[in-house]
Motif scaffolding. Structure first.
Motif, PDB file in Angstrom:
ATOM      1  N   UNK A   5       0.861  -1.173   0.000  1.00 40.28           N
ATOM      2  CA  UNK A   5       0.000   0.000   0.000  1.00 40.28           C
ATOM      3  C   UNK A   5       0.898   1.223   0.000  1.00 40.28           C
ATOM      4  N   UNK A   6       0.756   2.045  -1.050  1.00 35.21           N
ATOM      5  CA  UNK A   6       1.546   3.266  -1.171  1.00 35.21           C
ATOM      6  C   UNK A   6       0.604   4.460  -1.200  1.00 35.21           C
ATOM      7  N   UNK A   7       1.168   5.634  -1.014  1.00 34.09           N
ATOM      8  CA  UNK A   7       0.382   6.854  -1.088  1.00 34.09           C
ATOM      9  C   UNK A   7       0.900   7.872  -0.096  1.00 34.09           C
ATOM     10  N   UNK A   8       0.386   9.080  -0.231  1.00 40.37           N
ATOM     11  CA  UNK A   8       0.802  10.170   0.642  1.00 40.37           C
ATOM     12  C   UNK A   8       0.362   9.895   2.077  1.00 40.37           C
ATOM     13  N   UNK A   9       0.889  10.665   2.991  1.00 40.24           N
ATOM     14  CA  UNK A   9       0.512  10.582   4.399  1.00 40.24           C
ATOM     15  C   UNK A   9      -1.008  10.688   4.548  1.00 40.24           C
ATOM     16  N   UNK A  12      -4.673   6.474   4.280  1.00 42.45           N
ATOM     17  CA  UNK A  12      -5.319   5.269   4.781  1.00 42.45           C
ATOM     18  C   UNK A  12      -4.513   3.996   4.682  1.00 42.45           C
ATOM     19  N   UNK A  13      -3.232   4.085   4.436  1.00 40.66           N
ATOM     20  CA  UNK A  13      -2.432   2.875   4.222  1.00 40.66           C
ATOM     21  C   UNK A  13      -2.467   1.927   5.424  1.00 40.66           C
ATOM     22  N   UNK A  14      -2.238   2.448   6.606  1.00 39.26           N
ATOM     23  CA  UNK A  14      -2.232   1.592   7.791  1.00 39.26           C
ATOM     24  C   UNK A  14      -3.636   1.104   8.128  1.00 39.26           C
ATOM     25  N   UNK A  15      -4.610   1.979   8.033  1.00 38.44           N
ATOM     26  CA  UNK A  15      -5.992   1.604   8.346  1.00 38.44           C
ATOM     27  C   UNK A  15      -6.501   0.540   7.376  1.00 38.44           C
ATOM     28  N   UNK A  16      -6.299   0.747   6.101  1.00 34.78           N
ATOM     29  CA  UNK A  16      -6.708  -0.235   5.100  1.00 34.78           C
ATOM     30  C   UNK A  16      -5.898  -1.523   5.291  1.00 34.78           C
ATOM     31  N   UNK A  17      -4.619  -1.372   5.590  1.00 33.30           N
ATOM     32  CA  UNK A  17      -3.779  -2.539   5.825  1.00 33.30           C
ATOM     33  C   UNK A  17      -4.303  -3.413   6.954  1.00 33.30           C
ATOM     34  N   UNK A  18      -4.715  -2.797   8.049  1.00 35.68           N
ATOM     35  CA  UNK A  18      -5.263  -3.563   9.179  1.00 35.68           C
ATOM     36  C   UNK A  18      -6.510  -4.340   8.755  1.00 35.68           C
ATOM     37  N   UNK A  19      -7.364  -3.691   8.002  1.00 30.68           N
ATOM     38  CA  UNK A  19      -8.594  -4.347   7.558  1.00 30.68           C
ATOM     39  C   UNK A  19      -8.292  -5.492   6.588  1.00 30.68           C
ATOM     40  N   UNK A  20      -7.349  -5.275   5.703  1.00 31.97           N
ATOM     41  CA  UNK A  20      -6.969  -6.334   4.762  1.00 31.97           C
ATOM     42  C   UNK A  20      -6.370  -7.544   5.474  1.00 31.97           C
ATOM     43  N   UNK A  24      -7.744 -11.204   4.843  1.00 33.12           N
ATOM     44  CA  UNK A  24      -6.905 -12.169   4.135  1.00 33.12           C
ATOM     45  C   UNK A  24      -6.188 -13.155   5.054  1.00 33.12           C
ATOM     46  N   UNK A  25      -6.056 -12.794   6.327  1.00 38.49           N
ATOM     47  CA  UNK A  25      -5.288 -13.640   7.231  1.00 38.49           C
ATOM     48  C   UNK A  25      -3.790 -13.497   7.021  1.00 38.49           C
ATOM     49  N   UNK A  26      -3.384 -12.435   6.356  1.00 42.15           N
ATOM     50  CA  UNK A  26      -1.967 -12.163   6.126  1.00 42.15           C
ATOM     51  C   UNK A  26      -1.471 -11.202   7.206  1.00 42.15           C
ATOM     52  N   UNK A  27      -0.202 -11.273   7.573  1.00 42.68           N
ATOM     53  CA  UNK A  27       0.312 -10.314   8.553  1.00 42.68           C
ATOM     54  C   UNK A  27       0.443  -8.912   7.937  1.00 42.68           C
ATOM     55  N   UNK A  28       0.344  -7.909   8.796  1.00 45.50           N
ATOM     56  CA  UNK A  28       0.559  -6.523   8.390  1.00 45.50           C
ATOM     57  C   UNK A  28       1.962  -6.109   8.801  1.00 45.50           C
ATOM     58  N   UNK A  29       2.687  -5.530   7.861  1.00 47.76           N
ATOM     59  CA  UNK A  29       3.987  -4.944   8.145  1.00 47.76           C
ATOM     60  C   UNK A  29       3.880  -3.465   7.810  1.00 47.76           C
ATOM     61  N   UNK A  70       6.389 -13.399   2.040  1.00 50.43           N
ATOM     62  CA  UNK A  70       5.314 -13.675   1.098  1.00 50.43           C
ATOM     63  C   UNK A  70       3.977 -13.591   1.822  1.00 50.43           C
ATOM     64  N   UNK A  71       2.942 -13.232   1.081  1.00 50.06           N
ATOM     65  CA  UNK A  71       1.595 -13.119   1.628  1.00 50.06           C
ATOM     66  C   UNK A  71       1.558 -12.185   2.839  1.00 50.06           C
ATOM     67  N   UNK A  72       2.040 -10.973   2.626  1.00 53.57           N
ATOM     68  CA  UNK A  72       2.023  -9.933   3.639  1.00 53.57           C
ATOM     69  C   UNK A  72       1.320  -8.708   3.072  1.00 53.57           C
ATOM     70  N   UNK A  73       0.658  -7.962   3.935  1.00 55.96           N
ATOM     71  CA  UNK A  73       0.160  -6.644   3.576  1.00 55.96           C
ATOM     72  C   UNK A  73       1.191  -5.666   4.121  1.00 55.96           C
ATOM     73  N   UNK A  74       1.751  -4.844   3.243  1.00 58.59           N
ATOM     74  CA  UNK A  74       2.823  -3.940   3.638  1.00 58.59           C
ATOM     75  C   UNK A  74       2.347  -2.500   3.468  1.00 58.59           C
ATOM     76  N   UNK A  75       2.170  -1.816   4.600  1.00 57.19           N
ATOM     77  CA  UNK A  75       1.820  -0.399   4.593  1.00 57.19           C
ATOM     78  C   UNK A  75       3.134   0.377   4.595  1.00 57.19           C
ATOM     79  N   UNK A  76       3.372   1.124   3.542  1.00 54.57           N
ATOM     80  CA  UNK A  76       4.653   1.814   3.390  1.00 54.57           C
ATOM     81  C   UNK A  76       4.554   3.274   3.814  1.00 54.57           C
ATOM     82  N   UNK A  77       5.701   3.884   4.002  1.00 54.99           N
ATOM     83  CA  UNK A  77       5.748   5.318   4.247  1.00 54.99           C
ATOM     84  C   UNK A  77       5.474   6.058   2.944  1.00 54.99           C
ATOM     85  N   UNK A  78       4.968   7.267   3.059  1.00 52.19           N
ATOM     86  CA  UNK A  78       4.570   8.032   1.876  1.00 52.19           C
ATOM     87  C   UNK A  78       5.676   8.306   0.873  1.00 52.19           C
TER      88      UNK A  78
END
Length: 174
Positions: A5-9, A12-20, A24-29, A70-78
């Motif tokens: 998940x990319x995008x400006x500050x 919603x990257x972290x919020x959407x990441x938590x929901x995903x 999906x049952x994948x870990x959030x990083x 593999x199989x991770x949701x990664x919320x990145x910095x902007x």
């Protein structure tokens, strides 16, 4: 395959990441969280003490390690897209979703978030709205060229955003 998940500050990257991760049952990083935790200091303090180039090197190192999974949701910095190596790493190890929001929405979210001061040091010497406009103008082409999918997060429920990501990218639980 990872989901980046990319995008400006405050798009919603972290919020959407938590929901995903729940769906999906994948870990959030959260790359910013990993950087701060391993450095033992907030991003703001890191940038003030050592500068943006130091932070960007740490960001590259963290993404390099994370992308090996593999199989991770990664919320990145902007600003992760500023380094071409990061863009290539994300494109070759997963699918990239660009979350967007209007400048006004971003500003409102930033002002409402108590964590802004520790996690979002100033990027320019300008006022907040002018900074958002300036930095978005610089980064938008990088977000566009990296993303497999772009989704506006203004006035959209998190569940709808997650539905679209899962459906449009054909992601299935493992």
């Amino acid at each position: 395959m990872n989901l980046y998940l990319i995008g400006y500050r405050c798009t919603g990257k972290t919020t959407v990441g938590r929901s995903l991760t729940e769906r999906l049952g994948w870990p959030l990083v959260d790359t910013d969280r990993v950087i701060a935790d391993t450095a033992g200091m907030s991003i703001d303090r890191m940038v003030v003490s050592y500068g943006w180039p130091f932070f960007r090197r740490r960001e590259y190192e963290v993404l390099s390690r994370v992308s090996a999974g593999d199989h991770q949701v990664v919320a990145t910095g902007g600003g992760i897209v500023l380094d071409e190596r990061n863009r290539l790493t994300m494109k070759t190890t997963g699918k990239v979703v660009w979350l967007t929001a209007s400048e006004t929405c971003i500003r409102t979210r930033m002002l409402a978030d108590a964590a802004t001061d520790d996690n979002r040091p100033p990027l320019t010497g300008r006022g907040l709205l002018e900074e958002i406009e300036t930095v978005l103008a610089e980064r938008t082409p990088l977000y566009e060229s990296t993303a497999d999918l772009a989704i506006a997060t203004d006035r959209v429920r998190i569940e709808e955003i997650c539905d679209r990501i899962v459906e449009d990218l054909g992601i299935v639980n493992r």
